[in-house]
Design a protein around this motif. Sequence first.
Motif, PDB file in Angstrom:
ATOM      1  N   VAL A   1      38.881  56.867  56.676  1.00  7.95           N
ATOM      2  CA  VAL A   1      38.919  55.419  56.794  1.00  7.95           C
ATOM      3  C   VAL A   1      39.675  54.868  55.594  1.00  7.95           C
ATOM      4  CG1 VAL A   1      37.525  53.341  56.895  1.00  7.95           C
ATOM      5  CG2 VAL A   1      36.733  55.398  58.037  1.00  7.95           C
ATOM      6  N   GLU A   2      40.655  54.015  55.861  1.00 11.62           N
ATOM      7  CA  GLU A   2      41.461  53.421  54.804  1.00 11.62           C
ATOM      8  C   GLU A   2      41.327  51.912  54.840  1.00 11.62           C
ATOM      9  OE1 GLU A   2      45.511  54.691  54.883  1.00 11.62           O
ATOM     10  OE2 GLU A   2      44.971  56.795  55.021  1.00 11.62           O
ATOM     11  N   SER A   3      41.714  51.278  53.758  1.00 13.56           N
ATOM     12  CA  SER A   3      41.738  49.820  53.697  1.00 13.56           C
ATOM     13  C   SER A   3      42.982  49.386  52.950  1.00 13.56           C
ATOM     14  CB  SER A   3      40.480  49.293  53.006  1.00 13.56           C
ATOM     15  OG  SER A   3      40.357  49.828  51.715  1.00 13.56           O
ATOM     16  N   GLN A   4      43.334  48.111  53.146  1.00 16.63           N
ATOM     17  CA  GLN A   4      44.515  47.553  52.498  1.00 16.63           C
ATOM     18  C   GLN A   4      44.193  46.145  52.022  1.00 16.63           C
ATOM     19  OE1 GLN A   4      47.922  47.357  55.063  1.00 16.63           O
ATOM     20  NE2 GLN A   4      49.294  46.780  53.427  1.00 16.63           N
ATOM     21  N   ALA A   5      44.385  45.902  50.731  1.00 14.67           N
ATOM     22  CA  ALA A   5      44.178  44.576  50.153  1.00 14.67           C
ATOM     23  C   ALA A   5      45.451  43.755  50.344  1.00 14.67           C
ATOM     24  CB  ALA A   5      43.848  44.689  48.675  1.00 14.67           C
TER      25      ALA A   5
ATOM     26  N   GLN B   1      35.801  53.340  62.070  1.00 20.92           N
ATOM     27  CA  GLN B   1      35.585  54.685  62.614  1.00 20.92           C
ATOM     28  C   GLN B   1      36.168  54.824  64.017  1.00 20.92           C
ATOM     29  OE1 GLN B   1      34.199  57.334  61.117  1.00 20.92           O
ATOM     30  NE2 GLN B   1      33.487  56.360  59.251  1.00 20.92           N
ATOM     31  N   ASP B   2      36.230  53.711  64.770  1.00 21.46           N
ATOM     32  CA  ASP B   2      36.741  53.766  66.141  1.00 21.46           C
ATOM     33  C   ASP B   2      38.270  53.703  66.215  1.00 21.46           C
ATOM     34  OD1 ASP B   2      37.215  51.079  65.561  1.00 21.46           O
ATOM     35  OD2 ASP B   2      35.729  50.320  66.967  1.00 21.46           O
ATOM     36  N   GLY B   3      38.938  53.665  65.055  1.00 25.71           N
ATOM     37  CA  GLY B   3      40.394  53.667  65.019  1.00 25.71           C
ATOM     38  C   GLY B   3      41.038  52.299  64.977  1.00 25.71           C
TER      39      GLY B   3
END
Length: 68
Positions: free
Chosen positions: A1-5, A21-23
């Motif tokens: 799981v990734e995130s972007q600020a 998690q579900d894409g």
Amino acid sequence: VESQALGIDSYGLVVGLGDRQDGYQHATVFGTGGNLDLGTLGGNNSAAYDINDSTNIVGDSDLPGNSV
């Protein structure tokens, strides 16, 4: 799981998007108390692009049927 600020206010609240998690990706507020998934307007994906010092957030979201 990734995130972007993508945006930050002068108090240090950060907004952007987070992979689930579900894409799918959802608009997210990142803070010291944890992350807040802002959800969508009925579609699969959303993103938060900026936040001001009044905590107003701008972004976009898929609508039902995943149209923008």
